[in-house]
Design a protein around this motif. Sequence first.
Motif, mmCIF file in Angstrom:
data_model
loop_
_atom_site.group_PDB
_atom_site.id
_atom_site.type_symbol
_atom_site.label_atom_id
_atom_site.label_comp_id
_atom_site.label_asym_id
_atom_site.label_seq_id
_atom_site.Cartn_x
_atom_site.Cartn_y
_atom_site.Cartn_z
ATOM 1 N N ALA A 81 0.859 -1.186 0.000
ATOM 2 C CA ALA A 81 0.000 0.000 0.000
ATOM 3 C C ALA A 81 0.897 1.238 0.000
ATOM 4 N N ARG A 99 -8.670 7.123 0.823
ATOM 5 C CA ARG A 99 -8.717 5.752 1.343
ATOM 6 C C ARG A 99 -10.136 5.297 1.674
ATOM 7 N N GLN A 100 -10.891 6.155 2.359
ATOM 8 C CA GLN A 100 -12.195 5.732 2.863
ATOM 9 C C GLN A 100 -13.303 5.811 1.818
ATOM 10 N N ARG A 103 -11.460 4.209 -1.773
ATOM 11 C CA ARG A 103 -10.892 2.882 -1.512
ATOM 12 C C ARG A 103 -9.482 2.735 -2.045
ATOM 13 N N PRO A 105 -5.639 2.082 -1.906
ATOM 14 C CA PRO A 105 -4.819 1.308 -0.975
ATOM 15 C C PRO A 105 -3.672 2.161 -0.432
ATOM 16 N N LEU A 106 -3.976 2.948 0.583
ATOM 17 C CA LEU A 106 -3.013 3.888 1.158
ATOM 18 C C LEU A 106 -2.804 3.596 2.633
ATOM 19 N N ARG A 107 -1.583 3.864 3.099
ATOM 20 C CA ARG A 107 -1.270 3.933 4.518
ATOM 21 C C ARG A 107 -0.917 5.388 4.800
#
Length: 361
Positions: A81, A99-100, A103, A105-107
């Motif tokens: 991610a 991210r939310q 969607r 794919p992140l940290r």
Amino acid sequence: MTEVKNRARDSGAVDMAQIDVVAPNLKKRLSGVTSTIVQLVPVQARDLGIAVVGPGLPDSLPRIRWWQLPALLLRPASKRARIWHARRNVEMVAGLVLRQIFRAPLRLVFTSAGQRDHQPFTKWLIRRMDGVIATSRLSGGFLEVPHKVVMHGVDLEKFHPPRTADDEYSAAGLPGKYAIGCFGRVRHQKGTDLFVEAMIALLPDHPEWTAVITGRVTAEHEGFAKELERKIAAAGLSDRILFLGEVPDIAVWYRRVTLYVAPSRNEGFGLTPLEAMASSTAVVASDAGSYAEIVTPGNTGAVVAAGDGAALREAIRPYLENPEQAAAHGAAGLKDVTQRFRLENEAAGLRAVYETVWANG
């Protein structure tokens, strides 16, 4: 896919498949955060796939173009991610939205330089980060979540001791034999008035010294600056306390001054003492921001309580009386910053945080 890659190549954009870390800069106006990104990302890019996104950054940085943002919805070639490294509230919000809602794919990683109790909304954002960094022990004390302290570094290629005749104060064509500098935006928060008052008190007894003030005066602070100029004129020191405005290359002025003063009433981190030390210049600073963690009293300079004009004046006085002491503390500062505050040190500290976030993800 080939067409996208060709477009990226032709526009100077990055190959998104190779980008594991994104450094957003979602503010147009130049700030300390922007300066940090500009200096740090090229060092990080030596062994890390990293790119910036946002306005106000030079084209020399690896950059994600706006049309490439949909690629954030896909994982890079590493299959990890991506890390979204925010340094402002708006960037934390942007990362959470990506991210939310989308969607991606992140940290999410956040660096906090603030040295005050955060607002409730900021605290809420910070609690949703996967990794949190404080730029100093003091700023870390205001965080209510686990974090790692990674202090800023300084570019030792840009900021260095005098090397040429142009680096000498005499090249400026200004009065006196020695210069004392105060750089940054001219405003109350930066303590410019405290510096001016100290110079009005001290310079009449030290005719070989000239005070140099650089930095932008914004419209809202024009009255503040004009009042300082009035006080200087009333003291008969208009030819020895000089406002140079914004200068093309601030680095050369760190090399030209014998003593640098950082009199801020409050700061986030505050890079200017590091830049002065890297230039082999002694520093007198308030204890705002991280200054007290950077300057070593009696060795690389002096530290006084923020907002204490009398203490600032008396801390400056010995250097004007003994320029050799300033030179000795400047040399010690260069040695200290080379050991403790290299950009490479900061990059390594950030990389360790990234690796921890990836390992926990």
